[in-house]
Design a protein around this motif. Structure first.
Motif, mmCIF file in Angstrom:
data_model
loop_
_atom_site.group_PDB
_atom_site.id
_atom_site.type_symbol
_atom_site.label_atom_id
_atom_site.label_comp_id
_atom_site.label_asym_id
_atom_site.label_seq_id
_atom_site.Cartn_x
_atom_site.Cartn_y
_atom_site.Cartn_z
ATOM 1 N N GLY A 26 0.787 -1.222 0.000
ATOM 2 C CA GLY A 26 0.000 0.000 0.000
ATOM 3 C C GLY A 26 0.818 1.270 0.000
ATOM 4 N N ASP A 27 2.136 1.137 0.050
ATOM 5 C CA ASP A 27 3.024 2.300 -0.011
ATOM 6 C C ASP A 27 3.670 2.327 -1.385
ATOM 7 N N ASP A 28 2.883 2.770 -2.389
ATOM 8 C CA ASP A 28 3.352 2.622 -3.771
ATOM 9 C C ASP A 28 4.598 3.452 -4.054
ATOM 10 N N ARG A 29 4.670 4.657 -3.509
ATOM 11 C CA ARG A 29 5.874 5.459 -3.742
ATOM 12 C C ARG A 29 7.078 4.830 -3.042
ATOM 13 N N VAL A 34 4.847 2.284 -9.631
ATOM 14 C CA VAL A 34 4.551 3.564 -10.267
ATOM 15 C C VAL A 34 3.194 3.567 -10.959
ATOM 16 N N ALA A 35 2.682 2.395 -11.311
ATOM 17 C CA ALA A 35 1.365 2.322 -11.951
ATOM 18 C C ALA A 35 0.731 0.970 -11.695
ATOM 19 N N ARG A 36 -0.607 0.985 -11.755
ATOM 20 C CA ARG A 36 -1.372 -0.257 -11.580
ATOM 21 C C ARG A 36 -2.400 -0.362 -12.691
ATOM 22 N N SER A 37 -2.521 -1.545 -13.259
ATOM 23 C CA SER A 37 -3.585 -1.839 -14.201
ATOM 24 C C SER A 37 -4.417 -2.983 -13.633
ATOM 25 N N VAL A 149 8.374 9.677 -14.399
ATOM 26 C CA VAL A 149 7.585 8.653 -15.080
ATOM 27 C C VAL A 149 6.105 8.783 -14.688
ATOM 28 N N SER A 150 5.840 9.072 -13.393
ATOM 29 C CA SER A 150 4.455 9.285 -12.952
ATOM 30 C C SER A 150 3.787 10.404 -13.738
ATOM 31 N N ALA A 151 4.485 11.524 -13.842
ATOM 32 C CA ALA A 151 3.917 12.680 -14.542
ATOM 33 C C ALA A 151 3.634 12.341 -16.002
ATOM 34 N N ALA A 152 4.549 11.627 -16.629
ATOM 35 C CA ALA A 152 4.357 11.267 -18.038
ATOM 36 C C ALA A 152 3.241 10.233 -18.202
ATOM 37 N N LEU A 153 3.119 9.326 -17.244
ATOM 38 C CA LEU A 153 2.031 8.332 -17.308
ATOM 39 C C LEU A 153 0.673 9.011 -17.187
ATOM 40 N N LEU A 154 0.605 10.050 -16.343
ATOM 41 C CA LEU A 154 -0.669 10.744 -16.141
ATOM 42 C C LEU A 154 -1.125 11.472 -17.404
ATOM 43 N N ASP A 155 -0.203 11.703 -18.334
ATOM 44 C CA ASP A 155 -0.574 12.319 -19.609
ATOM 45 C C ASP A 155 -1.202 11.329 -20.581
ATOM 46 N N ARG A 156 -1.150 10.034 -20.247
ATOM 47 C CA ARG A 156 -1.715 9.035 -21.163
ATOM 48 C C ARG A 156 -3.233 9.041 -21.076
ATOM 49 N N GLU A 157 -3.849 8.674 -22.188
ATOM 50 C CA GLU A 157 -5.301 8.559 -22.224
ATOM 51 C C GLU A 157 -5.751 7.517 -21.203
ATOM 52 N N LEU A 158 -6.805 7.775 -20.480
ATOM 53 C CA LEU A 158 -7.408 6.884 -19.484
ATOM 54 C C LEU A 158 -6.608 6.759 -18.182
ATOM 55 N N ALA A 159 -5.397 7.299 -18.149
ATOM 56 C CA ALA A 159 -4.630 7.237 -16.900
ATOM 57 C C ALA A 159 -5.120 8.316 -15.942
ATOM 58 N N ARG A 160 -5.109 7.997 -14.660
ATOM 59 C CA ARG A 160 -5.527 8.978 -13.653
ATOM 60 C C ARG A 160 -4.849 8.645 -12.330
ATOM 61 N N PRO A 161 -4.795 9.632 -11.438
ATOM 62 C CA PRO A 161 -4.191 9.319 -10.140
ATOM 63 C C PRO A 161 -4.992 8.220 -9.446
ATOM 64 N N PRO A 163 -6.985 6.517 -6.701
ATOM 65 C CA PRO A 163 -7.742 7.172 -5.626
ATOM 66 C C PRO A 163 -7.208 6.876 -4.222
ATOM 67 N N GLU A 164 -6.518 5.771 -4.044
ATOM 68 C CA GLU A 164 -6.073 5.391 -2.696
ATOM 69 C C GLU A 164 -4.565 5.264 -2.552
ATOM 70 N N ARG A 165 -3.820 5.430 -3.666
ATOM 71 C CA ARG A 165 -2.378 5.190 -3.587
ATOM 72 C C ARG A 165 -1.628 6.334 -4.264
ATOM 73 N N ASP A 166 -0.291 6.268 -4.189
ATOM 74 C CA ASP A 166 0.530 7.290 -4.841
ATOM 75 C C ASP A 166 0.717 7.032 -6.331
ATOM 76 N N SER A 167 0.358 5.837 -6.778
ATOM 77 C CA SER A 167 0.668 5.448 -8.152
ATOM 78 C C SER A 167 -0.374 5.958 -9.140
ATOM 79 N N VAL A 168 -0.131 5.669 -10.414
ATOM 80 C CA VAL A 168 -1.036 6.037 -11.486
ATOM 81 C C VAL A 168 -1.929 4.837 -11.789
ATOM 82 N N LEU A 169 -3.238 5.093 -11.883
ATOM 83 C CA LEU A 169 -4.174 4.025 -12.213
ATOM 84 C C LEU A 169 -4.377 4.019 -13.728
#
Ligand SMILES: [Zn+2]
Length: 173
Positions: A26-29, A34-37, A149-161, A163-169
Motif C-alpha cells: 500500500g506504499d506505492d511510492r 509507479v502504476a497499476r492496471s 515517469v508518474s507525470a508522463a504516465l498521467l498524460d496518457r489517455e485513461l490514466a488517472r491518479p 484514488p487510494e495510492r501514490d501510483s497512477v491508475l
C-alpha cells in the motif's frame, strides 16, 4: 539430469515472494510501484540497468510464461506500450530492450514470478552488459525517475491518479 529437470517452481511459495508482496503493502511510492492496471502493475527497478528501467509484473504468482492467460498477456503488453510512451516523454531514450527472462537458467532474478523488463537505451550507454547482472549504470536517482515517469504516465489517455495510492491508475484495476 534429475537435478537439471527438477521443477523450480515448486521450490518457492507466494507468501515469501517480493513481487507478490510489494503491491500489497500500500506504499506505492515507497516501494517504487509507479502504476497499476487490472492484471499487472509497473515497478521501477531499484537497481536499474539504466534510468527508467521498469518491470511490468502480473499480480498473480507464477513463473511459467507458456501458461499466462490471455487477459494478463494483453494487459502486460498494453501496459508496456503505455510505459514506453511515457518513458519517451519523460526520458527520451534512443531505444529499448523489452522482454522476459524466464527461469533461473534464463537469468530471471525472481524466477517463480514472471516479470517483463522495459529498459530504456541510449546510443551512448554501455552497449553490452548482461541485463540481469545488476550492473547499475545509474545516473538518476530512482525517486526522481518515479516523479518523472508518474507525470508522463498521467498524460496518457485513461490514466488517472490512483484514488487510494501514490501510483497512477491505468485502465481497469
Ligand atoms: Zn509472486
Amino acid at each position: 539430469m534429475q537435478w537439471v529437470n527438477r521443477d523450480r517452481d515448486e521450490e518457492a511459495d507466494d507468501s515469501s515472494c517480493t513481487f507478490c508482496a510489494l503491491p500489497k503493502r500500500g506504499d506505492d511510492r515507497g516501494t517504487n510501484v509507479v502504476a497499476r492496471s487490472e492484471h499487472v502493475y509497473v515497478l521501477l527497478n531499484n537497481m536499474p540497468y539504466n534510468p527508467g528501467h521498469l518491470m511490468v509484473i502480473p499480480y498473480d504468482h507464477g513463473g511459467k510464461f507458456h501458461v499466462l492467460d490471455e487477459a494478463t498477456v494483453v494487459d502486460c503488453i498494453r501496459t508496456a506500450q503505455t510505459a514506453i510512451a511515457a518513458l519517451n516523454d519523460a526520458l527520451s531514450p534512443g531505444g529499448y530492450n523489452v522482454g522476459f527472462n524466464v527461469g533461473n537458467a534464463g537469468g530471471a532474478s525472481i524466477a517463480d514470478h514472471l516479470h517483463m523488463h522495459v529498459i530504456p537505451r541510449w546510443e551512448s550507454d554501455t552497449s553490452f552488459l548482461p541485463l540481469t547482472a545488476n550492473t547499475a549504470v545509474v545516473e538518476e536517482a530512482v525517486a526522481e525517475t518515479y516523479d518523472r515517469v508518474s507525470a508522463a504516465l498521467l498524460d496518457r489517455e485513461l490514466a488517472r491518479p490512483h484514488p487510494e495510492r501514490d501510483s497512477v491508475l491505468l485502465a481497469g484495476e
